[in-house]
Design an enzyme around this catalytic site. Structure first.
Site, PDB file in Angstrom:
ATOM      1  N   GLU A  82       1.086  -1.041  -0.208  1.00  0.00           N
ATOM      2  CA  GLU A  82      -0.032   0.039   0.144  1.00  0.00           C
ATOM      3  C   GLU A  82       0.681   1.568  -0.182  1.00  0.00           C
ATOM      4  O   GLU A  82       0.519   2.916   0.403  1.00  0.00           O
ATOM      5  CB  GLU A  82      -0.954   0.112   0.814  1.00  0.00           C
ATOM      6  N   GLU A 113       7.157 -21.796   7.945  1.00  0.00           N
ATOM      7  CA  GLU A 113       8.308 -21.042   9.045  1.00  0.00           C
ATOM      8  C   GLU A 113       8.901 -21.552   9.369  1.00  0.00           C
ATOM      9  O   GLU A 113       9.499 -21.506  10.739  1.00  0.00           O
ATOM     10  CB  GLU A 113       6.215 -20.369   9.846  1.00  0.00           C
TER      11      GLU A 113
END
Length: 272
Positions: A82, A113
């Protein structure tokens, strides 16, 4: 060293959620969410130090990296993606990395992960250097993908930060500027996409917005460098130009804006 308590995995203070009415569920979730801003407020001194460090590096030409897994990784990608449309900075100035790669943005990638090598490998693909800052995102504070990446960064003099929701967590120990927002047990036990995710999103908003303001990407209270990528943003930009230049005709301001590509450039071209 202070004791590490995994608050994010502690049992919910609520029982038998399946027996609650929809209204009870919503009200109880909302009551838990109300705790988040207060927890973030307590962490502002930590956030301030991290923002100052990021701003210094970026003003000198460096980049900001977010690295995380699961919800944390996705939130980092959202914040990074953004920045160009909101503040007109180039893509690649703020970069979000997630364990498991692009597939993990929409799907869980098993055991991604848990890798102690892939985080640093992912950073190397972007030619990471000591000009940059790397912020590790891990609600639990124990994600191997994130911790190992920060550890490798520190070995090479790359400034590191972290955002976690457990006090005195392992990821904080690998961060030059750790941020710990302790929001307590989740409404659904261990579901860190809830309060912990909200807390991380709030902190990311604070970091990127404050840094972009330090970089001069906001004037007064407006996104004068935003990309004109849709009708809504063009309309917003036109109104900014009208206000800045005291132009009363919408189409005149629109032509000026589209010719120069941003509010800031349009205003500068008009000599204001």
């Amino acid at each position: 060293m202070a004791e590490f308590i995994k608050v994010t995995e502690q049992a919910s203070t609520y029982r038998h959620l399946e027996k609650m009415s929809i209204q009870e569920l919503l009200m109880n979730i909302n009551n838990e969410d109300k705790m988040v801003p207060h927890a973030v407020e307590k962490a502002i001194p930590q956030i301030e130090k991290l923002v100052a460090a990021i701003s210094d590096k970026m003003l000198a030409g460096g980049r900001l990296f977010y690295i995380g897994a699961g919800t944390s990784g996705r939130l980092g990608i959202v914040d990074a993606s953004e920045c160009p449309p909101s503040f007109g900075v180039p893509y690649g100035l703020v970069i979000g990395l997630i364990a498991g790669g692009d597939k993990a943005i929409t799907q869980a990638v098993e055991f991604a992960e848990d890798s102690t090598e892939q985080g640093w490998a992912d950073l190397q693909k972007h030619f990471i250097s000591d000009k940059d800052v790397v912020v590790g995102l891990a609600a639990s504070g124990t994600t191997p993908y994130v911790i190992s990446a920060l550890k490798e960064c520190r070995k090479r003099g790359i400034i590191t930060g972290s955002i976690s929701c457990n006090p005195n967590s392992p990821v904080s120990r690998e961060a030059d500027f750790p941020v710990e927002v302790v929001v307590g047990p989740e409404f659904v036990t261990g579901s860190t996409r809830m309060k912990s995710g909200t807390a991380q999103k709030l902190v990311l908003n604070m970091i990127s917005t404050s840094v972009m303001i330090q970089l001069g990407r906001v004037e007064d209270n407006k996104m004068v460098n935003m990309q004109l990528s849709n009708v809504k943003l063009v309309d917003r930009g036109v109104k900014m130009v009208m206000d800045k230049l005291k132009i009363t005709e919408y189409e005149v301001a629109k032509d000026l804006l589209l010719k120069h590509g941003s509010v800031k450039k349009a205003v500068e071209a008009a000599g204001a």
